[in-house]
Design a protein around this motif. Structure first.
Motif, mmCIF file in Angstrom:
data_model
loop_
_atom_site.group_PDB
_atom_site.id
_atom_site.type_symbol
_atom_site.label_atom_id
_atom_site.label_comp_id
_atom_site.label_asym_id
_atom_site.label_seq_id
_atom_site.Cartn_x
_atom_site.Cartn_y
_atom_site.Cartn_z
ATOM 1 N N UNK A 81 0.877 -1.167 0.000
ATOM 2 C CA UNK A 81 0.000 0.000 0.000
ATOM 3 C C UNK A 81 0.915 1.218 0.000
ATOM 4 N N UNK A 82 0.902 1.967 -1.085
ATOM 5 C CA UNK A 82 1.859 3.064 -1.286
ATOM 6 C C UNK A 82 1.207 4.429 -1.108
ATOM 7 N N UNK A 83 1.991 5.391 -0.668
ATOM 8 C CA UNK A 83 1.508 6.766 -0.538
ATOM 9 C C UNK A 83 1.508 7.484 -1.884
ATOM 10 N N UNK A 84 2.248 6.985 -2.844
ATOM 11 C CA UNK A 84 2.337 7.630 -4.163
ATOM 12 C C UNK A 84 0.950 7.746 -4.779
ATOM 13 N N UNK A 85 0.717 8.845 -5.488
ATOM 14 C CA UNK A 85 -0.590 9.071 -6.090
ATOM 15 C C UNK A 85 -0.583 8.929 -7.604
ATOM 16 N N UNK A 86 0.582 8.887 -8.211
ATOM 17 C CA UNK A 86 0.602 8.676 -9.660
ATOM 18 C C UNK A 86 1.318 7.363 -9.990
ATOM 19 N N UNK A 87 0.871 6.751 -11.049
ATOM 20 C CA UNK A 87 1.306 5.415 -11.444
ATOM 21 C C UNK A 87 2.810 5.328 -11.708
ATOM 22 N N UNK A 88 3.367 6.300 -12.403
ATOM 23 C CA UNK A 88 4.793 6.259 -12.761
ATOM 24 C C UNK A 88 5.670 6.300 -11.511
ATOM 25 N N UNK A 89 5.332 7.155 -10.560
ATOM 26 C CA UNK A 89 6.098 7.251 -9.321
ATOM 27 C C UNK A 89 5.998 5.957 -8.530
ATOM 28 N N UNK A 90 4.784 5.423 -8.437
ATOM 29 C CA UNK A 90 4.573 4.176 -7.703
ATOM 30 C C UNK A 90 5.384 3.045 -8.323
ATOM 31 N N UNK A 91 5.332 2.926 -9.645
ATOM 32 C CA UNK A 91 6.074 1.850 -10.304
ATOM 33 C C UNK A 91 7.581 2.010 -10.107
ATOM 34 N N UNK A 92 8.076 3.220 -10.182
ATOM 35 C CA UNK A 92 9.508 3.457 -9.969
ATOM 36 C C UNK A 92 9.915 3.081 -8.545
ATOM 37 N N UNK A 93 9.091 3.431 -7.571
ATOM 38 C CA UNK A 93 9.396 3.093 -6.179
ATOM 39 C C UNK A 93 9.413 1.580 -5.973
ATOM 40 N N UNK A 94 8.411 0.898 -6.515
ATOM 41 C CA UNK A 94 8.328 -0.554 -6.334
ATOM 42 C C UNK A 94 9.482 -1.242 -7.054
ATOM 43 N N UNK A 95 9.829 -0.774 -8.235
ATOM 44 C CA UNK A 95 10.970 -1.358 -8.953
ATOM 45 C C UNK A 95 12.252 -1.234 -8.128
ATOM 46 N N UNK A 96 12.451 -0.069 -7.502
ATOM 47 C CA UNK A 96 13.625 0.130 -6.652
ATOM 48 C C UNK A 96 13.579 -0.801 -5.439
ATOM 49 N N UNK A 97 12.390 -0.979 -4.856
ATOM 50 C CA UNK A 97 12.237 -1.903 -3.728
ATOM 51 C C UNK A 97 12.613 -3.320 -4.129
ATOM 52 N N UNK A 98 12.176 -3.710 -5.314
ATOM 53 C CA UNK A 98 12.485 -5.059 -5.803
ATOM 54 C C UNK A 98 13.984 -5.236 -6.012
ATOM 55 N N UNK A 99 14.603 -4.262 -6.623
ATOM 56 C CA UNK A 99 16.033 -4.345 -6.919
ATOM 57 C C UNK A 99 16.879 -4.358 -5.646
ATOM 58 N N UNK A 100 16.414 -3.663 -4.605
ATOM 59 C CA UNK A 100 17.201 -3.549 -3.376
ATOM 60 C C UNK A 100 16.861 -4.583 -2.311
ATOM 61 N N UNK A 101 15.606 -5.102 -2.302
ATOM 62 C CA UNK A 101 15.213 -5.959 -1.191
ATOM 63 C C UNK A 101 14.280 -7.110 -1.556
ATOM 64 N N UNK A 102 13.233 -6.842 -2.283
ATOM 65 C CA UNK A 102 12.156 -7.811 -2.433
ATOM 66 C C UNK A 102 12.507 -9.011 -3.298
ATOM 67 N N UNK A 103 13.433 -8.850 -4.228
ATOM 68 C CA UNK A 103 13.822 -9.960 -5.106
ATOM 69 C C UNK A 103 15.335 -10.075 -5.161
ATOM 70 N N UNK A 104 15.798 -11.304 -5.203
ATOM 71 C CA UNK A 104 17.218 -11.558 -5.440
ATOM 72 C C UNK A 104 17.377 -11.651 -6.952
ATOM 73 N N UNK A 105 17.745 -10.550 -7.575
ATOM 74 C CA UNK A 105 17.717 -10.467 -9.037
ATOM 75 C C UNK A 105 18.757 -11.356 -9.727
ATOM 76 N N UNK A 106 19.636 -11.961 -8.971
ATOM 77 C CA UNK A 106 20.580 -12.911 -9.559
ATOM 78 C C UNK A 106 19.837 -14.178 -9.960
#
Length: 79
Positions: free
Chosen positions: A45-70
């Motif tokens: 549940x994100x505070x972001x109100x526009x789609x592009x910002x939300x997607x950018x934030x979630x992508x950064x979360x995935x790259x840093x924590x949520x997924x082991x991209x290796x």
């Protein structure tokens, strides 16, 4: 804004949990089940109100924590 992240092992990466589920399904009498891949779903549940910002934030979360991209890939749904 809501976001859902699907995290799965990349193709070619051994999935022992998926293999265990496939074996258990066969043992329970479920025939015709081929390969099983197990992953995880993360709802945010994100505070972001526009789609592009939300997607950018979630992508950064995935790259840093949520997924082991290796060894994992992820898909993002924004809604």
């Amino acid at each position: 804004m809501k976001a859902r992240v699907h995290v799965m092992l990349k193709d070619g990466v051994l999935d022992p949990q998926g293999q265990a589920v496939a074996h258990a399904l066969g043992t329970l009498g479920f025939q015709g089940v081929g390969e099983v891949r197990q992953g995880k779903v993360i709802d945010l549940d994100l505070a972001a109100t526009d789609r592009a910002t939300a997607e950018a934030q979630v992508r950064e979360m995935c790259e840093k924590l949520l997924a082991n991209t290796v060894i994992e890939r992820y898909d993002i749904e924004i809604g």
